[in-house]
Design a protein around this motif. Sequence first.
Motif, short mmCIF file in Angstrom:
data_model
loop_
_atom_site.label_atom_id
_atom_site.label_comp_id
_atom_site.label_asym_id
_atom_site.label_seq_id
_atom_site.Cartn_x
_atom_site.Cartn_y
_atom_site.Cartn_z
N ILE A 190 70.47 12.22 -8.10
CA ILE A 190 71.44 13.08 -7.31
C ILE A 190 70.40 14.32 -6.23
O ILE A 190 70.76 14.35 -5.33
N SER A 191 69.43 14.43 -6.84
CA SER A 191 68.45 15.18 -6.10
C SER A 191 67.79 14.47 -4.82
O SER A 191 67.69 15.06 -3.94
N ALA A 210 69.21 12.04 -3.67
CA ALA A 210 70.42 11.84 -2.58
C ALA A 210 70.83 13.04 -1.81
O ALA A 210 70.80 13.20 -0.42
N ILE A 211 70.63 14.07 -2.46
CA ILE A 211 70.72 15.57 -1.58
C ILE A 211 69.73 15.71 -0.68
O ILE A 211 70.10 15.83 0.58
N ALA A 212 68.75 15.41 -1.04
CA ALA A 212 67.32 15.58 -0.22
C ALA A 212 67.38 14.70 0.99
O ALA A 212 67.13 15.04 2.16
N TYR A 213 67.70 13.53 0.79
CA TYR A 213 68.07 12.54 1.98
C TYR A 213 68.99 13.01 2.66
O TYR A 213 68.70 13.08 4.18
N LEU A 214 70.26 13.35 2.35
CA LEU A 214 71.32 13.67 3.22
C LEU A 214 70.85 14.93 4.11
O LEU A 214 71.30 15.15 5.19
N LEU A 215 70.20 15.97 3.27
CA LEU A 215 69.66 17.25 4.10
C LEU A 215 68.71 16.85 5.24
O LEU A 215 68.83 17.36 6.41
#
Length: 78
Positions: free
Chosen positions: A34-35, A37-42
């Motif tokens: 999840i972390s 994925a969030i870093a990639y999207l940001l």
Amino acid sequence: MQRIAGWWDGFELWVAGLPFIPQFLVVLVGMVPISFAIAYLLDRALRALFRALGRDDHTEVPVAVAAPARPTVGSGAR
């Protein structure tokens, strides 16, 4: 929505009731992807925002001019 909230509450209670090491592993297995994925999207969103503002990292950087080499006098050997 109540079913999802009820499932989440049950899962949370299950994790909280585990001993420390299994609890750590369950949280780690869930949080690392999840972390990422969030870093990639940001990263993608901020890259698009900076590109739209003209502040992307692909701007031309001025090339430094190298200083001329100092001439050697004689053979340079001692």
